[in-house]
Write an enzyme that holds these catalytic residues in place. Structure first.
Site, PDB file in Angstrom:
ATOM      1  CE  LYS A 261      -3.944  -1.920   2.586  1.00 18.76           C
ATOM      2  NZ  LYS A 261      -4.981  -1.708   1.569  1.00 18.76           N
ATOM      3  NE  ARG A 335     -10.799  -9.807  -2.186  1.00 14.90           N
ATOM      4  CZ  ARG A 335     -11.099  -8.883  -3.101  1.00 14.90           C
ATOM      5  NH1 ARG A 335     -11.354  -9.255  -4.345  1.00 14.90           N
ATOM      6  NH2 ARG A 335     -11.186  -7.619  -2.781  1.00 14.90           N
TER       7      ARG A 335
HETATM    8  N1  BES Z   1      -8.105  -3.929   4.369  1.00 16.49           N
HETATM    9  C1  BES Z   1      -8.279  -3.523   3.022  1.00 16.49           C
HETATM   10  C2  BES Z   1      -9.603  -2.796   2.796  1.00 16.49           C
HETATM   11  C3  BES Z   1      -9.795  -1.456   3.447  1.00 16.49           C
HETATM   12  C4  BES Z   1      -9.567  -0.305   2.739  1.00 16.49           C
HETATM   13  C5  BES Z   1     -10.248  -1.367   4.738  1.00 16.49           C
HETATM   14  C6  BES Z   1      -9.781   0.937   3.320  1.00 16.49           C
HETATM   15  C7  BES Z   1     -10.463  -0.146   5.326  1.00 16.49           C
HETATM   16  C8  BES Z   1     -10.235   1.012   4.620  1.00 16.49           C
HETATM   17  C9  BES Z   1      -8.268  -4.725   2.096  1.00 16.49           C
HETATM   18  O1  BES Z   1      -7.508  -5.804   2.491  1.00 16.49           O
HETATM   19  C10 BES Z   1      -7.723  -4.254   0.772  1.00 16.49           C
HETATM   20  O2  BES Z   1      -6.590  -3.874   0.763  1.00 16.49           O
HETATM   21  N2  BES Z   1      -8.554  -4.255  -0.262  1.00 16.49           N
HETATM   22  C11 BES Z   1      -8.157  -3.808  -1.534  1.00 16.49           C
HETATM   23  C12 BES Z   1      -8.658  -4.808  -2.552  1.00 16.49           C
HETATM   24  C13 BES Z   1      -8.115  -4.601  -3.925  1.00 16.49           C
HETATM   25  C14 BES Z   1      -6.631  -4.909  -3.940  1.00 16.49           C
HETATM   26  C15 BES Z   1      -8.849  -5.493  -4.874  1.00 16.49           C
HETATM   27  C16 BES Z   1      -8.818  -2.436  -1.768  1.00 16.49           C
HETATM   28  O3  BES Z   1      -9.945  -2.233  -1.344  1.00 16.49           O
HETATM   29  O4  BES Z   1      -8.144  -1.568  -2.328  1.00 16.49           O
HETATM   30 ZN    ZN Z   2      -5.453  -5.596   1.845  1.00 11.55          ZN
END
Ligand code: BES
Ligand code: ZN
Ligand code: ZN
Length: 480
Positions: A261, A335
């Site tokens: 990230k 997931r």
């Molecule tokens: N933990 C994150 C989702 C999240 C984002 C929670 C913002 C709280 C606030 C999750 O594991 C994630 O990183 N999701 C990605 C998925 C994508 C790579 C398909 C996302 O939402 O960007």
């Molecule tokens: Zn994630």
């Protein structure tokens, strides 16, 4: 803090403070004369969440009277009462009040329950690691004065309120302290006190069972994973009865893994186990309130890190279900761990599944930070979930899960891929989970926008909110 029930004769009670509710455009008969100046000057209007603290009010033995605004009389509902009670408790705590009375002139059970939750949770602060706290005061006892027989409602409210505090105490811990194993230890402590059966599956056990999806996420971290298993059993279980699973994402830190990230805002990902913490809290309340249905609490706890052993985009893992998954983005890790937890719940005989997860940024884009997104393959269970949500005051919005979303998860290399492209990210994430749920009635709740708040409100400190703990508990309690 102790929360008691008391009689309606508020004026005669000697206490540090008595909280009186006022509605918009009215004057309480008992305050109209002694507080006439405050009403006349517009300092007391009865508007929602308005708080006016006055010392030495004529006619009251209490040291202080706190006039708390409820807004328009027709808007009175349990969710609002909970907020007002929490805001009152927060304010009185900051003033060093030790004992107080909360007066409800007329009340239903749901109102008393809501007030008990508000009073129990209002003083919660995210300051457990501060050696110099802004406020070290604590309220010793609150008496809810209401006409009627409300012992059960008080008990429900206190159980849910204390469970929310526990869940927020867990979720607020930073990831260097709240590792998967430490989360498991804290869950064990709760389970032992509450009298729940408890087990932790460690990495070796997961390997034996074949939880390749969960293990793939865990392998980039030096912290070992833990699958936390809590079981509530009612005294009498009818043969053939339903068995509910509550499953909560427990990523103690989500760096994204190799699909790392951006550093800006990455610290927020310490809350990626908030739904898991909500399951642990809900299990404590369920153990106390004893619903008639058996409930399994499952928290797959892992840290998502980009270590030398981390999984790579393009890795293909074999999940517990036997299905193969192409991991195209290691940041779509929630997931993956939920897939194996869901399969495990089915192996243990659960007939109804509810999972909650801070799963996607896309749900925050869609719904903001007010409502959680709800996905399902079963309208009956959805109805039960939405009814429970109405009782808890936690806002939920039903999202689509049409078969078409499955197209976005197709790959030639494996049975399914773990991302679905740019559009409908919350829906394709839910569709991914559905692949492992099959036909078992299931509700998925994406709480990425609702599991914590960035700015304090008068009734809620900054940090984890506990959502969807209240709905979990009501769902179990309502089960026939
Ligand atoms: N933990 C994150 C989702 C999240 C984002 C929670 C913002 C709280 C606030 C999750 O594991 C994630 O990183 N999701 C990605 C998925 C994508 C790579 C398909 C996302 O939402 O960007
Ligand atoms: Zn994630
Ligand atoms: Zn995550």
């Amino acid at each position: 803090m102790e929360i008691r029930l008391g009689g309606p004769d508020i004026a005669a009670v000697e206490t540090d403070a008595v909280v009186l509710l006022e509605t918009e455009g009215q004057r309480r008969p008992d305050l109209a004369a002694p507080l006439a100046a405050l009403y006349d000057s517009g300092e007391i209007t009865g508007k929602t969440l308005e708080l006016t603290l006055v010392h030495g009010v004529a006619g009251f033995k209490a040291r202080r009277v706190l006039v708390a605004g409820l807004g328009k009389p027709e808007r009175k509902n349990p969710a609002l009462l909970r907020k007002v009670a929490a805001a009152a408790a927060r304010l009185l705590k900051s003033k060093g009040v030790k004992n107080a009375v909360f007066a409800l002139d007329s009340a239903m059970s749901a109102d008393v329950e809501a007030v008990a939750i508000g009073l129990a949770t209002g003083g919660w602060e995210p300051d457990r690691l501060r050696t110099e706290k802004e406020n070290t005061q604590a309220i010793d006892s609150f008496t809810i004065a209401a006409p009627g027989e409300f012992a059960a409602a008080r008990e429900r409210g206190v159980a849910i309120g204390e469970a929310l505090n526990l869940s927020r105490d867990i979720a607020v811990q930073p990831p260097n302290l709240l590792t998967p194993m430490s989360m498991a230890r804290q869950a064990r402590e709760m389970a032992e006190k509450a009298g729940l059966a408890f087990e932790v599956l460690d990495r070796d056990r997961m390997k034996q069972l074949g939880m390749g999806a969960l293990l793939g996420v865990a392998q980039g971290s030096a912290e070992p994973p833990a699958l936390i298993v809590m079981q509530y059993m009612p005294e009498f279980v009818q043969p053939g009865t339903a068995h509910l699973a509550l499953i909560g994402k427990g990523v103690t830190f989500d760096s994204g893994g190799i699909s790392i990230k951006p550093s800006d805002g990455m610290e927020k990902m310490k809350y990626d186990m908030a739904a898991g913490a909500a399951v642990i809290g809900a299990m404590q309340a369920i153990a106390r309130l004893k619903p008639s249905i058996p409930v399994l609490g499952l928290v797959p706890a892992v840290e998502n890190m980009p270590g030398g052993k981390a999984q790579r985009p393009s890795d293909i893992v074999t999940s517990l279900s036997g299905k193969t998954i192409e991991v195209l983005n290691t940041d779509a890790e929630g997931r993956l761990i939920l897939a194996d937890a869901i399969t495990y719940a089915k192996h243990l005989g659960c007939t109804h599944l509810v999972d909650a997860a801070t799963l996607t940024g896309a749900i925050v884009v869609a719904l903001g930070v007010t409502s959680s997104g709800v996905f399902t393959n079963d309208d009956a269970l959805l109805g039960q979930w939405m009814d429970a949500a109405k009782q808890s005051g936690e806002k939920m919005w039903h999202m689509p899960l049409d078969d078409e979303y499955r197209e976005q998860l197709k790959t030639v290399y494996a049975d399914i891929q773990n991302i679905g492209g740019r559009w409908g990210g919350a829906c394709t994430a839910a569709m991914f989970l559905k692949e492992f749920v099959g036909d078992t009635p299931w509700v998925h709740v994406d709480v990425a926008g609702t599991a914590w708040i960035d700015d304090a409100k008068p009734y809620l400190a900054k940090g984890p909110t506990g959502v969807p703990l209240g709905t979990f508990v009501h769902l179990a309690m309502n089960w026939k």
